[in-house]
Design an enzyme around this catalytic site. Structure first.
Site, PDB file in Angstrom:
ATOM      1  N   ALA A 156      85.526  19.683 116.075  1.00 59.50           N
ATOM      2  CA  ALA A 156      84.474  20.163 115.178  1.00 59.50           C
ATOM      3  C   ALA A 156      83.224  19.350 115.495  1.00 59.50           C
ATOM      4  O   ALA A 156      83.310  18.232 116.023  1.00 59.50           O
ATOM      5  CB  ALA A 156      84.911  19.960 113.729  1.00 59.50           C
ATOM      6  N   GLY A 201      89.333  19.764 116.149  1.00 56.56           N
ATOM      7  CA  GLY A 201      89.238  21.205 115.898  1.00 56.56           C
ATOM      8  C   GLY A 201      89.564  22.048 117.130  1.00 56.56           C
ATOM      9  O   GLY A 201      89.959  23.209 117.006  1.00 56.56           O
ATOM     10  N   GLU A 225      93.251  22.243 117.229  1.00 57.79           N
ATOM     11  CA  GLU A 225      93.611  23.131 116.112  1.00 57.79           C
ATOM     12  C   GLU A 225      93.354  24.594 116.456  1.00 57.79           C
ATOM     13  O   GLU A 225      94.144  25.475 116.109  1.00 57.79           O
ATOM     14  CB  GLU A 225      92.839  22.695 114.857  1.00 57.79           C
ATOM     15  CG  GLU A 225      93.319  21.338 114.352  1.00 57.79           C
ATOM     16  CD  GLU A 225      92.374  20.682 113.361  1.00 57.79           C
ATOM     17  OE1 GLU A 225      91.162  20.616 113.641  1.00 57.79           O
ATOM     18  OE2 GLU A 225      92.846  20.252 112.302  1.00 57.79           O
ATOM     19  N   GLU A 280      90.866  12.496 114.752  1.00 65.06           N
ATOM     20  CA  GLU A 280      90.001  12.403 113.563  1.00 65.06           C
ATOM     21  C   GLU A 280      90.021  11.025 112.918  1.00 65.06           C
ATOM     22  O   GLU A 280      89.024  10.588 112.354  1.00 65.06           O
ATOM     23  CB  GLU A 280      90.423  13.461 112.526  1.00 65.06           C
ATOM     24  CG  GLU A 280      90.031  14.883 112.885  1.00 65.06           C
ATOM     25  CD  GLU A 280      91.056  15.608 113.748  1.00 65.06           C
ATOM     26  OE1 GLU A 280      91.977  14.951 114.274  1.00 65.06           O
ATOM     27  OE2 GLU A 280      90.929  16.844 113.904  1.00 65.06           O
TER      28      GLU A 280
HETATM   29  N1  CAA Z   1      80.898  17.146 118.253  1.00 62.85           N
HETATM   30  C1  CAA Z   1      79.604  17.155 118.653  1.00 62.85           C
HETATM   31  N2  CAA Z   1      79.195  16.805 119.898  1.00 62.85           N
HETATM   32  C2  CAA Z   1      80.167  16.474 120.772  1.00 62.85           C
HETATM   33  C3  CAA Z   1      81.521  16.451 120.435  1.00 62.85           C
HETATM   34  C4  CAA Z   1      81.884  16.833 119.097  1.00 62.85           C
HETATM   35  N3  CAA Z   1      83.157  16.886 118.681  1.00 62.85           N
HETATM   36  N4  CAA Z   1      82.236  16.044 121.501  1.00 62.85           N
HETATM   37  C5  CAA Z   1      81.334  15.827 122.482  1.00 62.85           C
HETATM   38  N5  CAA Z   1      80.086  16.084 122.042  1.00 62.85           N
HETATM   39  C6  CAA Z   1      78.822  15.959 122.786  1.00 62.85           C
HETATM   40  C7  CAA Z   1      78.442  14.502 122.991  1.00 62.85           C
HETATM   41  O1  CAA Z   1      77.787  14.010 121.835  1.00 62.85           O
HETATM   42  C8  CAA Z   1      77.535  14.589 124.212  1.00 62.85           C
HETATM   43  O2  CAA Z   1      76.281  15.070 123.779  1.00 62.85           O
HETATM   44  P1  CAA Z   1      74.918  14.418 124.426  1.00 62.85           P
HETATM   45  O3  CAA Z   1      75.000  14.747 125.899  1.00 62.85           O
HETATM   46  O4  CAA Z   1      73.822  15.154 123.720  1.00 62.85           O
HETATM   47  O5  CAA Z   1      74.981  12.970 124.161  1.00 62.85           O
HETATM   48  C9  CAA Z   1      78.192  15.712 125.027  1.00 62.85           C
HETATM   49  O6  CAA Z   1      79.011  16.449 124.116  1.00 62.85           O
HETATM   50  C10 CAA Z   1      79.077  15.184 126.129  1.00 62.85           C
HETATM   51  O7  CAA Z   1      80.013  14.290 125.553  1.00 62.85           O
HETATM   52  P2  CAA Z   1      80.246  12.791 126.085  1.00 62.85           P
HETATM   53  O8  CAA Z   1      78.990  12.235 126.692  1.00 62.85           O
HETATM   54  O9  CAA Z   1      80.852  11.996 124.966  1.00 62.85           O
HETATM   55  O10 CAA Z   1      81.304  13.056 127.236  1.00 62.85           O
HETATM   56  P3  CAA Z   1      82.411  12.050 127.784  1.00 62.85           P
HETATM   57  O11 CAA Z   1      82.950  12.661 129.019  1.00 62.85           O
HETATM   58  O12 CAA Z   1      81.885  10.659 127.875  1.00 62.85           O
HETATM   59  O13 CAA Z   1      83.566  12.044 126.660  1.00 62.85           O
HETATM   60  C11 CAA Z   1      85.047  13.039 125.042  1.00 62.85           C
HETATM   61  C12 CAA Z   1      84.282  13.216 126.389  1.00 62.85           C
HETATM   62  C13 CAA Z   1      86.133  11.982 125.220  1.00 62.85           C
HETATM   63  C14 CAA Z   1      85.677  14.378 124.692  1.00 62.85           C
HETATM   64  C15 CAA Z   1      84.049  12.600 123.971  1.00 62.85           C
HETATM   65  O14 CAA Z   1      82.939  13.478 123.969  1.00 62.85           O
HETATM   66  C16 CAA Z   1      84.618  12.584 122.589  1.00 62.85           C
HETATM   67  O15 CAA Z   1      85.358  11.685 122.243  1.00 62.85           O
HETATM   68  N6  CAA Z   1      84.265  13.584 121.744  1.00 62.85           N
HETATM   69  C17 CAA Z   1      84.673  13.642 120.367  1.00 62.85           C
HETATM   70  C18 CAA Z   1      86.125  14.044 120.239  1.00 62.85           C
HETATM   71  C19 CAA Z   1      86.545  14.076 118.777  1.00 62.85           C
HETATM   72  O16 CAA Z   1      86.518  13.058 118.097  1.00 62.85           O
HETATM   73  N7  CAA Z   1      86.919  15.242 118.285  1.00 62.85           N
HETATM   74  C20 CAA Z   1      87.347  15.429 116.936  1.00 62.85           C
HETATM   75  C21 CAA Z   1      86.187  15.766 116.058  1.00 62.85           C
HETATM   76  S1  CAA Z   1      86.623  15.740 114.343  1.00 62.85           S
HETATM   77  C22 CAA Z   1      87.331  17.245 114.024  1.00 62.85           C
HETATM   78  O17 CAA Z   1      87.534  18.057 114.899  1.00 62.85           O
HETATM   79  C23 CAA Z   1      87.689  17.443 112.598  1.00 62.85           C
HETATM   80  C24 CAA Z   1      88.501  18.628 112.296  1.00 62.85           C
HETATM   81  O18 CAA Z   1      89.690  18.726 112.553  1.00 62.85           O
HETATM   82  C25 CAA Z   1      87.887  19.700 111.591  1.00 62.85           C
END
Ligand code: CAA
Length: 261
Positions: free
Chosen positions: A67, A112, A115, A135
């Site tokens: 998400a 998400g 999911e 999360e």
């Molecule tokens: N939401 C918003 N933006 C996201 C995102 C997310 N979940 N995941 C990645 N992005 C964005 C980053 O902010 C980045 O944007 P910018 O270029 O503008 O800075 C872009 O995508 C590329 O990401 P990274 O630079 O972080 O890429 P990476 O290769 O270094 O890492 C990754 C990849 C390990 C997937 C890392 O992006 C990451 O950890 N993302 C978050 C994963 C996460 O925590 N997901 C769960 C979210 S909570 C949820 O989903 C709740 C629910 O159940 C409803």
């Protein structure tokens, strides 16, 4: 139908691909994506010509990385609850579509994204895929059905470990856990999805629809009621032209030509 965060591509007759298309944010599910998914899933449900839906993410890196964290960071408790409820409802609609829905997981399927993949009927993963419910790293719990669908797919103890540690698993481990049905080289992911979609599209449409219905609706019933539901549906299918054609074709040693009636 014009979408800014989704793409719908008819690949072959009866086979549609839905792509979550925000590659710069690793296809994160923003409120806009959820709203567009609601519209897309409603249109897919109403299209009687469709036989299989493939769901994937744009770009090389991610299926869906979760998400949208930027959007969630601004949400009040009520907005968070509403966001969760809307996504849960659209994932449930996807799960209950009258056609098989196959997730083609091409990269990160986190939070998400994991999911969303689990709300599809089954998952084919590329060897570059990674799954997880991270999360807890953000101080929240899964909010789009992860605690429930992961538990049903891999069992309570394995789900608890993944949800409580936030540990990510690669495709091979996801296969061993029973989270994914197949792992294929990244370059073969679409071909594998199409191979399965074509197999399904060649079967009796009414039979496939009700076989899915029985698995989806029967799994939360007790065994006696679930088996009775199966007997009722089996009886219903005995009234179809597809049953008459399928059995006649077998006895005449020729391929069946199903009409979907
Ligand atoms: N939401 C918003 N933006 C996201 C995102 C997310 N979940 N995941 C990645 N992005 C964005 C980053 O902010 C980045 O944007 P910018 O270029 O503008 O800075 C872009 O995508 C590329 O990401 P990274 O630079 O972080 O890429 P990476 O290769 O270094 O890492 C990754 C990849 C390990 C997937 C890392 O992006 C990451 O950890 N993302 C978050 C994963 C996460 O925590 N997901 C769960 C979210 S909570 C949820 O989903 C709740 C629910 O159940 C409803």
């Amino acid at each position: 139908m014009g979408f800014s965060t989704l793409e719908l591509d008819p690949l072959e007759p009866g086979i549609l691909r839905l792509t979550i298309n925000r590659p710069k944010a690793l296809n994160a599910l923003s409120p806009e994506v959820i709203a567009e998914l609601e519209e897309a899933v409603a249109a897919i449900a109403a299209d009687a010509a469709l036989r299989v839906l493939l769901v994937t993410g744009a770009g090389e890196k991610a299926f869906v990385a979760g998400a949208d964290i930027a959007a969630m960071s601004q949400m009040t408790p009520l907005e968070g609850r509403e966001f969760s409820n809307r996504a849960l409802a659209v994932f449930r609609s996807l799960e209950l579509l009258p056609i098989p829905v196959i997730a083609l997981v091409n990269g990160y399927a986190l939070g998400g994204g994991c999911e969303l993949a689990m709300a599809c009927d089954w998952i084919i993963a590329s060897d570059k895929a990674q799954f997880g419910q991270p999360e807890v790293n953000l101080g929240i719990c899964p909010g789009f059905g992860g605690t429930q669908r992961l538990t049903r797919l891999v069992g309570r103890a394995r789900a608890l470990e993944l949800v409580c540690t936030g540990r990510q698993v690669k495709a091979e481990e996801a296969y061993a856990l029973g989270l994914v049905n197949h792992v294929v080289p990244a370059a073969d992911l679409l071909a594998k999805g199409l191979e399965q979609a074509r197999l399904i599209a060649a079967k009796g449409p009414v039979a496939v629809k009700y076989a899915k219905h029985l698995v989806q609706r029967g799994q939360d019933l007790d065994l006696d009621n679930a088996c009775q539901l199966e007997a009722d549906v089996f009886g219903l299918l005995c009234a179809t032209e597809d049953k008459a054609e399928g059995m006649r074709a077998f006895l005449e040693k020729r391929p069946a030509k199903f009409s979907g009636r």
